[in-house]
Design an enzyme around this catalytic site. Structure first.
Site, PDB file in Angstrom:
ATOM      1  N   LYS A  76       0.989  -1.027   0.352  1.00  9.37           N
ATOM      2  CA  LYS A  76      -0.062  -0.227   0.230  1.00  9.37           C
ATOM      3  C   LYS A  76       0.805   1.615   0.137  1.00  9.37           C
ATOM      4  CE  LYS A  76      -4.150  -1.493   0.132  1.00  9.37           C
ATOM      5  NZ  LYS A  76      -5.252  -1.475  -0.647  1.00  9.37           N
ATOM      6  N   ASP A 121      -8.713  -0.583   6.718  1.00  8.54           N
ATOM      7  CA  ASP A 121      -8.646  -1.182   7.998  1.00  8.54           C
ATOM      8  C   ASP A 121      -6.681  -1.691   8.071  1.00  8.54           C
ATOM      9  OD1 ASP A 121      -8.007  -2.229   5.051  1.00  8.54           O
ATOM     10  OD2 ASP A 121      -9.844  -3.088   5.351  1.00  8.54           O
TER      11      ASP A 121
HETATM   12  C1  LIG Z   1      -2.117  -6.721   2.682  1.00 14.85           C
HETATM   13  C2  LIG Z   1      -3.318  -6.371   1.527  1.00 14.85           C
HETATM   14  N1  LIG Z   1      -3.496  -7.871   0.302  1.00 14.85           N
HETATM   15  C3  LIG Z   1      -4.088  -6.976  -0.031  1.00 14.85           C
HETATM   16  C4  LIG Z   1      -5.178  -5.878  -0.486  1.00 14.85           C
HETATM   17  C5  LIG Z   1      -6.076  -5.678  -0.853  1.00 14.85           C
HETATM   18  O1  LIG Z   1      -6.186  -5.064  -2.118  1.00 14.85           O
HETATM   19  P1  LIG Z   1      -7.027  -4.218  -2.623  1.00 14.85           P
HETATM   20  O2  LIG Z   1      -8.689  -3.799  -1.727  1.00 14.85           O
HETATM   21  O3  LIG Z   1      -7.282  -3.099  -3.737  1.00 14.85           O
HETATM   22  O4  LIG Z   1      -7.697  -5.389  -3.382  1.00 14.85           O
HETATM   23  C6  LIG Z   1      -5.211  -4.825   0.723  1.00 14.85           C
HETATM   24  C7  LIG Z   1      -6.392  -4.067   0.890  1.00 14.85           C
HETATM   25  O5  LIG Z   1      -5.863  -3.212   1.995  1.00 14.85           O
HETATM   26  C8  LIG Z   1      -4.097  -5.288   1.748  1.00 14.85           C
HETATM   27  O6  LIG Z   1      -3.827  -4.723   2.507  1.00 14.85           O
END
Ligand SMILES: Cc1ncc(COP(=O)(O)O)c(C=O)c1O
Length: 410
Positions: A76, A121
């Site tokens: 992120k 989150d």
């Molecule tokens: C560690 C992690 N992996 C995958 C995702 C999935 O990303 P997206 O919400 O863009 O699909 C998130 C989303 O917060 C995440 O924090």
């Protein structure tokens, strides 16, 4: 549950999608983010796990370790910071602000009264807070009831003001939008909704940096297919998957890899979108140990890419993810130990689920020649929860990783 997407296409990258997310856009993000001192000054490691591949009966397994992108511990770090820079450039169109110098705080005085807000989150909010602090603007983060105290502290340490609500993730998104309207704060959300696409587009474009680094590391002649057959992408609202698959699609065209989208069964909004053919909500509780994937509603902008660019949609159980975390932490089959958080390990969890069933493996086209790409999207972003699941701390795993030497094969 595994769903084969009947709408998936294997053509050249569609021009209408290229107008939204492009390789050129991702390459620009890569340059800009390199000026930020909170990101490590190198590509994240792309590690081979040959013993695991052998154990699972596939040709190879590669894992891109986004937990090792920065101190922020997740991919992120590529999204919100880029979107914030683009937002400031749009807001001050004739300022002459240089993107790299923004990250270095060179325009702190000019942006001091500018405030951004987002729901999260965990990981998105932490990245936004850290970027806002470096750039010198204000930041407010809205947390829903299930976000752990540990994740809250990790965000607050970057100077963001925290607002806690009683509801779930989707309600925190609504509350952030409301507070933004009332106070004149700009929303920097990683999910799109009606009339709000520019910022989530910029967030997703930042994630393309992951693919750019992979393509560079696995250099293949133009016109040849992807050097991997299947890529497993975790799905929350769909942004990560859209950002990563769009780059591969543009690069490899009709020879793009098979894309498998992985979600918790309780938060399967992308699976529901695929089965119904339109961006949809989950019917589940949206409560999963995979906190980053616990999203109830699909991002419509991300869906534009997944609708035809994703081949399979798979739901997994929390226990699949926690088991995969342990496999990676132990380097169980003789590979290098890796720190992979609850959402980070979901890709391997999915591969293990598919490989455990001949029917599912066949449906997904997995064979002993398949070359698998996984993305570890986070390290131990909630260290106490990680230690409870894995049975030891992330620091201990990192120490084992540092001491690890590949077994010699004669
Ligand atoms: C560690 C992690 N992996 C995958 C995702 C999935 O990303 P997206 O919400 O863009 O699909 C998130 C989303 O917060 C995440 O924090």
């Amino acid at each position: 549950m595994l769903f084969t997407n009947p709408a998936a296409i294997k053509t050249a990258y569609p021009t209408e999608l290229k107008a939204i997310l492009s390789k050129a856009g991702a390459d620009e993000c890569r340059l800009w983010i390199s000026f930020w001192n909170r990101i490590y000054a190198r590509a994240t490691p792309l590690r081979a796990l040959p013993r695991l591949a052998e154990h699972l009966g596939v040709g190879s397994v590669l894992i891109k370790d986004e937990g090792d992108r920065s101190v922020l511990g997740s991919f992120k770090a590529l999204g919100a910071p880029i979107a914030l820079v683009r937002l400031i450039l749009r807001r001050w169109p004739s300022s002459g602000f240089e993107p790299g110098r923004l990250f270095q705080g060179a325009y702190k005085n000019e942006v001091a009264d500018f405030t951004v807000i987002s729901a999260t989150d965990g990981n998105h909010g932490k990245a936004l807070a850290a970027a806002a602090q470096s750039i010198g603007c204000g930041c407010v983060i809205v947390l829903h009831a299930k976000v752990s105290k540990e994740r809250e502290q990790a965000i607050a340490q970057y100077g963001a003001q925290i607002v806690r609500i009683a509801g779930n993730y989707d309600e925190s998104v609504e509350e952030a939008a409301r507070l933004g309207r009332v106070n004149g704060w700009e929303v920097v959300s990683d999910t799109s909704y009606e009339g709000y696409e520019e910022v989530p587009r910029d967030v997703m474009q930042g994630y393309g940096v992951i693919s750019a680094e992979i393509v560079e590391a696995l250099s293949a002649p133009e016109g040849q297919g992807a050097p991997f057959t299947h890529v497993f992408l975790q799905g929350g609202v769909g942004g990560l998957a859209a950002g990563v698959l769009s780059y591969f699609w543009e690069r490899y065209g009709d020879k793009r890899p098979q894309v498998v989208i992985v979600e918790p069964a309780q938060a399967d909004c992308l699976y529901q979108s695929a089965t119904s053919g339109i961006p949809s909500r989950t019917n589940g509780s949206v409560d999963s140990v995979m906190a980053g994937l616990a999203c109830g509603e699909t991002s419509p902008l991300a869906w534009k890419f997944l609708e035809t660019g994703a081949d399979f949609f798979l739901t997994i159980e929390d226990s699949d993810a926690t088991e995969a975390m342990r496999v990676l932490a132990e380097g169980r089959h003789g590979d290098i130990p890796l720190v992979s958080g609850e959402s980070g390990a979901a890709g391997l969890a999915a591969l293990q689920v598919l490989r455990a069933s001949d029917v599912l493996a066949r449906q997904a086209g997995l064979t002993d020649a398949s070359r698998i790409l996984l993305i570890n999207t986070e390290a131990a972003t909630a260290p106490a929860i990680y230690a409870e699941i894995v049975g030891t701390t992330d620091d201990a795993i990192r120490a084992r990783q540092a001491a690890w030497t590949s077994p010699v094969t004669l």
